[in-house]
Design a protein around this motif. Structure first.
Motif, PDB file in Angstrom:
ATOM      1  N   MET A 225       7.287  40.977  66.701  1.00 57.24           N
ATOM      2  CA  MET A 225       8.286  40.985  67.516  1.00 57.24           C
ATOM      3  C   MET A 225       8.169  39.878  68.480  1.00 57.24           C
ATOM      4  O   MET A 225       7.260  39.197  68.632  1.00 57.24           O
ATOM      5  CB  MET A 225       7.925  42.512  68.191  1.00 57.24           C
ATOM      6  CG  MET A 225       8.344  43.584  67.194  1.00 57.24           C
ATOM      7  SD  MET A 225       7.482  45.024  67.611  1.00 57.24           S
ATOM      8  CE  MET A 225       5.866  44.865  67.516  1.00 57.24           C
ATOM      9  N   ALA A 226       9.585  39.725  68.968  1.00 51.22           N
ATOM     10  CA  ALA A 226       9.587  38.731  69.980  1.00 51.22           C
ATOM     11  C   ALA A 226       8.961  39.090  71.407  1.00 51.22           C
ATOM     12  O   ALA A 226       8.919  40.297  71.780  1.00 51.22           O
ATOM     13  CB  ALA A 226      11.149  38.536  70.309  1.00 51.22           C
ATOM     14  N   ILE A 227       8.583  38.185  71.948  1.00 51.42           N
ATOM     15  CA  ILE A 227       7.895  38.284  73.507  1.00 51.42           C
ATOM     16  C   ILE A 227       8.377  37.069  74.161  1.00 51.42           C
ATOM     17  O   ILE A 227       7.858  36.165  74.205  1.00 51.42           O
ATOM     18  CB  ILE A 227       6.385  38.293  73.200  1.00 51.42           C
ATOM     19  CG1 ILE A 227       5.699  39.309  72.333  1.00 51.42           C
ATOM     20  CG2 ILE A 227       5.714  38.606  74.730  1.00 51.42           C
ATOM     21  CD1 ILE A 227       4.293  38.987  71.961  1.00 51.42           C
ATOM     22  N   GLU A 228       9.277  37.346  74.957  1.00 52.26           N
ATOM     23  CA  GLU A 228       9.984  36.520  75.826  1.00 52.26           C
ATOM     24  C   GLU A 228       9.228  35.578  76.645  1.00 52.26           C
ATOM     25  O   GLU A 228       9.300  34.515  76.962  1.00 52.26           O
ATOM     26  CB  GLU A 228      11.050  37.598  76.720  1.00 52.26           C
ATOM     27  CG  GLU A 228      12.114  36.249  77.097  1.00 52.26           C
ATOM     28  CD  GLU A 228      13.272  37.018  77.930  1.00 52.26           C
ATOM     29  OE1 GLU A 228      13.631  36.810  79.041  1.00 52.26           O
ATOM     30  OE2 GLU A 228      13.575  38.152  77.359  1.00 52.26           O
TER      31      GLU A 228
ATOM     32  N   ALA B 204       7.270  35.538  64.094  1.00 61.05           N
ATOM     33  CA  ALA B 204       6.084  34.277  64.178  1.00 61.05           C
ATOM     34  C   ALA B 204       4.849  34.857  64.853  1.00 61.05           C
ATOM     35  O   ALA B 204       4.964  36.028  65.661  1.00 61.05           O
ATOM     36  CB  ALA B 204       6.872  33.351  65.155  1.00 61.05           C
ATOM     37  N   TRP B 205       3.920  34.440  64.585  1.00 62.94           N
ATOM     38  CA  TRP B 205       2.637  34.964  65.135  1.00 62.94           C
ATOM     39  C   TRP B 205       2.507  34.299  66.513  1.00 62.94           C
ATOM     40  O   TRP B 205       3.114  33.456  66.856  1.00 62.94           O
ATOM     41  CB  TRP B 205       1.312  33.910  64.471  1.00 62.94           C
ATOM     42  CG  TRP B 205       0.887  34.739  62.994  1.00 62.94           C
ATOM     43  CD1 TRP B 205       1.368  34.302  61.969  1.00 62.94           C
ATOM     44  CD2 TRP B 205       0.064  36.049  62.899  1.00 62.94           C
ATOM     45  NE1 TRP B 205       0.644  35.230  61.012  1.00 62.94           N
ATOM     46  CE2 TRP B 205       0.167  36.260  61.477  1.00 62.94           C
ATOM     47  CE3 TRP B 205      -0.318  36.925  63.824  1.00 62.94           C
ATOM     48  CZ2 TRP B 205      -0.547  37.222  61.076  1.00 62.94           C
ATOM     49  CZ3 TRP B 205      -1.140  37.882  63.171  1.00 62.94           C
ATOM     50  CH2 TRP B 205      -1.315  37.920  61.814  1.00 62.94           C
ATOM     51  N   CYS B 206       1.965  35.339  67.428  1.00 61.30           N
ATOM     52  CA  CYS B 206       1.694  34.745  68.735  1.00 61.30           C
ATOM     53  C   CYS B 206       0.710  33.896  68.786  1.00 61.30           C
ATOM     54  O   CYS B 206      -0.300  33.893  68.035  1.00 61.30           O
ATOM     55  CB  CYS B 206       1.386  36.276  69.490  1.00 61.30           C
ATOM     56  SG  CYS B 206       0.963  35.965  71.123  1.00 61.30           S
ATOM     57  N   PRO B 207       0.833  32.947  69.897  1.00 61.68           N
ATOM     58  CA  PRO B 207      -0.093  31.925  69.892  1.00 61.68           C
ATOM     59  C   PRO B 207      -1.306  32.489  70.334  1.00 61.68           C
ATOM     60  O   PRO B 207      -2.561  31.940  70.339  1.00 61.68           O
ATOM     61  CB  PRO B 207       0.415  31.012  71.058  1.00 61.68           C
ATOM     62  CG  PRO B 207       1.547  31.697  71.531  1.00 61.68           C
ATOM     63  CD  PRO B 207       2.141  32.633  70.660  1.00 61.68           C
TER      64      PRO B 207
ATOM     65  N   CYS C 206      -5.958  39.741  69.837  1.00 69.64           N
ATOM     66  CA  CYS C 206      -5.372  39.037  71.030  1.00 69.64           C
ATOM     67  C   CYS C 206      -6.457  38.295  71.592  1.00 69.64           C
ATOM     68  O   CYS C 206      -7.499  38.894  72.092  1.00 69.64           O
ATOM     69  CB  CYS C 206      -4.697  40.152  71.961  1.00 69.64           C
ATOM     70  SG  CYS C 206      -3.989  39.046  73.431  1.00 69.64           S
ATOM     71  N   GLN C 207      -6.512  36.842  71.783  1.00 64.23           N
ATOM     72  CA  GLN C 207      -7.324  36.272  72.635  1.00 64.23           C
ATOM     73  C   GLN C 207      -7.360  36.456  74.224  1.00 64.23           C
ATOM     74  O   GLN C 207      -8.255  35.948  74.964  1.00 64.23           O
ATOM     75  CB  GLN C 207      -7.503  34.853  72.115  1.00 64.23           C
ATOM     76  CG  GLN C 207      -7.676  34.690  70.613  1.00 64.23           C
ATOM     77  CD  GLN C 207      -8.941  35.409  70.301  1.00 64.23           C
ATOM     78  OE1 GLN C 207     -10.148  34.792  70.652  1.00 64.23           O
ATOM     79  NE2 GLN C 207      -8.785  36.398  69.615  1.00 64.23           N
TER      80      GLN C 207
END
Length: 153
Positions: free
Chosen positions: A1-4, A12-15, A23-24
């Motif tokens: 999902m989008a994370i503004e 897209a994968w979250c950085p 989640c790091q």
């Protein structure tokens, strides 16, 4: 999902995410992430086979329904049993209670009815899904721009 807040687009994968490790920056994640609750965590109808790391699906709610988001690298797990039968039951209940059931694969969407699926293609942020009903039964679905929908009303 989008994370503004992280400028992360949908699909897209979250950085901050490391596959297999999660989640790091979990302790410092944005409020948008903190407030998210996968339906699997809060709704007892969804058993352990729906756990996202097993099913490759994330369940969310929207204003008018249930959204089943597929991991873009695994577009078909929603078609496998027992999940497929459970999605059909959601669609049956959805017709009765005016709730849509959408499967989202990347930017593409499918509206699921009890007896068929409607491939809606890519649905943009300024577009809306319009269901064609016969009584409570969904017999068609199209995508229109929000401005076209406003003109119809």
């Amino acid at each position: 999902m989008a994370i503004e807040m992280l400028a992360k687009p949908a699909g897209a994968w979250c950085p901050e995410c490391k596959p297999g490790r999660g989640c790091q920056s979990y302790e410092n994640r944005p409020a948008e992430c903190r407030s998210f609750n996968c339906l699997w965590l809060i709704d007892q109808r969804f058993g352990p086979h729906w756990k996202p790391n097993k099913s490759k699906l994330v369940l969310t709610t929207s204003q008018d329904g249930i959204e089943i988001r597929c991991d873009p690298g695994f577009p078909d797990p929603w078609r496998r049993e027992p999940i497929r039968s459970e999605i059909t039951r959601l669609a049956v209940s959805g017709e009765e209670h005016d709730v849509t059931v959408l499967v989202i694969i990347g930017a593409k969407m499918m509206l699921v009815a009890p007896d068929r699926e409607f491939d809606l293609g890519v649905v943009g942020p300024h577009q809306r899904i319009v269901r064609e009903l016969e009584g409570k039964r969904v017999i068609g679905a199209t995508v229109v721009t929000a401005s076209d929908l406003d003109e119809r009303m």
